[in-house]
Design an enzyme around this catalytic site. Structure first.
Site, mmCIF file in Angstrom:
data_model
loop_
_atom_site.group_PDB
_atom_site.id
_atom_site.type_symbol
_atom_site.label_atom_id
_atom_site.label_comp_id
_atom_site.label_asym_id
_atom_site.label_seq_id
_atom_site.Cartn_x
_atom_site.Cartn_y
_atom_site.Cartn_z
ATOM 1 N N ASP A 12 0.816 -1.223 0.000
ATOM 2 C CA ASP A 12 0.000 0.000 0.000
ATOM 3 C C ASP A 12 0.845 1.266 0.000
ATOM 4 O O ASP A 12 0.451 2.292 0.548
ATOM 5 C CB ASP A 12 -0.966 0.031 1.205
ATOM 6 C CG ASP A 12 -1.779 -1.240 1.302
ATOM 7 O OD1 ASP A 12 -2.271 -1.684 0.256
ATOM 8 O OD2 ASP A 12 -1.905 -1.790 2.406
ATOM 9 N N HIS A 40 -4.393 -2.409 -6.071
ATOM 10 C CA HIS A 40 -3.856 -1.082 -6.318
ATOM 11 C C HIS A 40 -5.030 -0.164 -6.555
ATOM 12 O O HIS A 40 -5.982 -0.537 -7.222
ATOM 13 C CB HIS A 40 -3.032 -1.064 -7.606
ATOM 14 C CG HIS A 40 -1.813 -1.906 -7.530
ATOM 15 N ND1 HIS A 40 -0.845 -1.732 -6.596
ATOM 16 C CD2 HIS A 40 -1.402 -2.917 -8.311
ATOM 17 C CE1 HIS A 40 0.119 -2.597 -6.802
ATOM 18 N NE2 HIS A 40 -0.203 -3.338 -7.835
HETATM 19 P P1 GDP Z 1 -0.325 0.096 -3.757
HETATM 20 O O1 GDP Z 1 -0.928 -1.199 -3.392
HETATM 21 O O2 GDP Z 1 1.104 0.198 -3.363
HETATM 22 O O3 GDP Z 1 -0.551 0.478 -5.175
HETATM 23 O O4 GDP Z 1 -1.044 1.200 -2.865
HETATM 24 P P2 GDP Z 1 -2.608 1.486 -2.686
HETATM 25 O O5 GDP Z 1 -3.220 1.712 -3.984
HETATM 26 O O6 GDP Z 1 -3.232 0.505 -1.784
HETATM 27 O O7 GDP Z 1 -2.530 2.789 -1.789
HETATM 28 C C1 GDP Z 1 -2.164 3.964 -2.236
HETATM 29 C C2 GDP Z 1 -3.306 4.923 -2.010
HETATM 30 O O8 GDP Z 1 -2.775 6.190 -1.932
HETATM 31 C C3 GDP Z 1 -4.298 4.971 -3.144
HETATM 32 O O9 GDP Z 1 -5.562 5.311 -2.661
HETATM 33 C C4 GDP Z 1 -3.736 6.056 -4.055
HETATM 34 O O10 GDP Z 1 -4.714 6.692 -4.853
HETATM 35 C C5 GDP Z 1 -3.198 6.980 -3.037
HETATM 36 N N1 GDP Z 1 -2.006 7.732 -3.407
HETATM 37 C C6 GDP Z 1 -0.916 7.332 -4.127
HETATM 38 N N2 GDP Z 1 0.002 8.303 -4.145
HETATM 39 C C7 GDP Z 1 -0.505 9.329 -3.421
HETATM 40 C C8 GDP Z 1 -0.019 10.610 -3.036
HETATM 41 O O11 GDP Z 1 1.095 11.008 -3.332
HETATM 42 N N3 GDP Z 1 -0.850 11.359 -2.247
HETATM 43 C C9 GDP Z 1 -2.076 10.947 -1.835
HETATM 44 N N4 GDP Z 1 -2.807 11.751 -1.066
HETATM 45 N N5 GDP Z 1 -2.554 9.752 -2.170
HETATM 46 C C10 GDP Z 1 -1.784 8.957 -2.943
#
Ligand code: GDP
Length: 424
Positions: A12, A40
């Site tokens: 995440d 994701h």
């Molecule tokens: P992954 O499994 O590593 O892809 O991560 P997730 O998708 O579970 O979690 C990342 C969350 O943070 C998602 O809701 C993204 O839209 C959000 N996100 C990613 N980068 C950023 C950022 O720089 N700022 C903010 N506020 N949200 C972000």
């Protein structure tokens, strides 16, 4: 050129966003491990999507999305995911599924549920997607590869053989209904119809793509600390989350992976059980959880609240090292804008001694965080596109973390959208 995008921590970290962003200049995006147990989240012009199986490049029409042999392939989940995005107006993505990928069987999901139920309080906090039973069977050599769906006689015989042992457990350990091979065969014939248009000799395809100079992204799931070898065993996932495994799970030569982009979140979160040294609780945790990510830190697959903590330099330094990091993408930094003071975990105290080297699990259980408190920047940094324009305390936070972990932060993400990125 092949790049891997992986996580340094518990997952995440925002890998989906970074992959989606880098997919713009890529030809092929490959999922190489894991299954539909994690997800994701991607926000783009078409809407907000939670992907569990498809790589995060499916929103472009110039990319090919690949499910590598290392993935735990849940065929109906894949099928429904393709449908869910095309239903929202995304053009039908070009998808290839490795003929060597193995199939998550309906009983893998059942065994996952039954085992968590049996373990009760001692359970792993599994998402019950069948991942652990799937990989157990793969390595016990009783898994089913996609290509086996096309040999009916062989398939039926193998199903009978596998059900024999499964049924002993179902009857005597779990006291649940037994499996019927003929029913499973029918289900697999349905799966065959769903997957047939996509089946491909993926390693050969990628070999040729590399020779043609194509840009390939390998997209990891979860993070270093969930790796079965190098993570917080046994509270780990069942397939390797490391960039090195990208070569195996996609079927590429290891020396072709030229860049390892490790995604690191500006604070910590974790799902499932296991030691989490910099964890915070109560109102402090609730506020960070509510403000975190994009719409709060809740599991993309299960919706359950994530465990929250301050940034952990010890875990991240280790997580980056074990990935073989060339670049760090530092994400979700904008979320910390509400804090006056930001604690960071810079060491672990174990039996009265402080270390910055991440220990094995039994010592980790005893570790207490050593915190250093940095000044916050107290403003919204979304929309900023140049590093020099970030508030001074924000730059100090980034540079402090970079110094502690010892790997270069070359990208800073300050919002969930593709364009919310600062290159350094
Ligand atoms: P992954 O499994 O590593 O892809 O991560 P997730 O998708 O579970 O979690 C990342 C969350 O943070 C998602 O809701 C993204 O839209 C959000 N996100 C990613 N980068 C950023 C950022 O720089 N700022 C903010 N506020 N949200 C972000």
């Amino acid at each position: 050129m092949v790049k891997a995008i992986v996580g340094a921590n518990w997952g995440d970290e925002g890998k989906g966003k970074i992959t989606d962003m880098l997919a713009e200049t890529s030809d092929i995006i490959v999922r190489f491990q894991g299954g539909a147990n994690a997800g994701h989240t991607i926000v783009n012009n078409y809407g907000k999507f939670a992907l569990h199986t498809l790589p995060s490049g499916v929103f472009y029409d110039h990319t090919t999305s690949i499910i590598g042999n290392g993935v735990a392939l849940n065929i109906p989940v894949l099928f429904n995911e393709i449908k869910s995005i095309t239903d929202k107006g995304v053009p039908a993505p070009k998808i290839l599924v490795s003929d060597r990928a193995q199939i998550v069987m309906p009983y893998h999901v059942l065994f996952d549920e039954y085992e968590e139920e049996r373990l009760g309080k001692a359970s792993f906090g599994s998402t019950k997607s069948g991942i652990a039973p799937f990989y157990s069977d793969k390595y016990a050599k009783i898994g089913f590869q996609v290509q086996e769906l096309f040999d009916e006689e062989y398939l039926m015989k193998k199903l009978e053989r596998v059900c024999e042992t499964k049924n002993v457990l179902l009857e005597h350990l779990y006291h649940k209904p037994k499996l019927v091979p003929a029913e499973l065969f029918e289900t697999l014939m349905e799966y065959r119809k769903m997957v047939e248009p996509y089946v491909c000799d993926v390693s050969l395809y990628l070999w040729n793509a590399v020779k043609e100079g194509k840009n390939i992204l390998l997209e990891g799931q979860l993070g270093s600390l969930k790796d079965p070898d190098h993570g917080i065993y046994p509270m780990v996932t069942s397939s390797s989350t490391l960039a090195a495994y990208g070569a195996i799970g996609a079927g590429l030569p290891p020396y072709e992976i030229k860049q390892v982009i490790t995604v690191v979140k500006a604070y910590s979160s974790a799902v499932g059980a296991g030691a989490f040294v910099s964890e915070i609780f109560g109102d402090e945790a609730d506020e960070l959880r509510r403000r975190g990510g994009d719409g709060g830190e809740y599991g993309a697959t299960t919706g359950r609240p994530r465990r929250m903590g301050w940034f952990d330099c010890v875990a991240t330094k280790y997580g980056c090292r074990i990935q073989g990091t060339t670049d760090v993408a530092f994400t979700v930094l904008d979320v910390l804008g509400y804090l006056d003071k930001i604690p960071v975990c810079v060491g672990y105290e174990i039996d009265g001694k402080v270390t910055t080297d991440f220990p094995t699990t039994h010592l980790l259980e005893k570790a207490k965080p050593v915190l250093e408190v940095l000044d916050g920047w107290n403003c919204d940094i979304r929309g900023i596109r140049k590093y020099e324009e970030l508030p001074e305390n924000c730059r100090k936070y980034i540079e402090f973390v970079e110094g502690q972990i010892g790997f270069p932060i070359t990208m800073v993400s300050n919002g969930p959208k593709r364009e919310d990125i600062i290159y350094r």
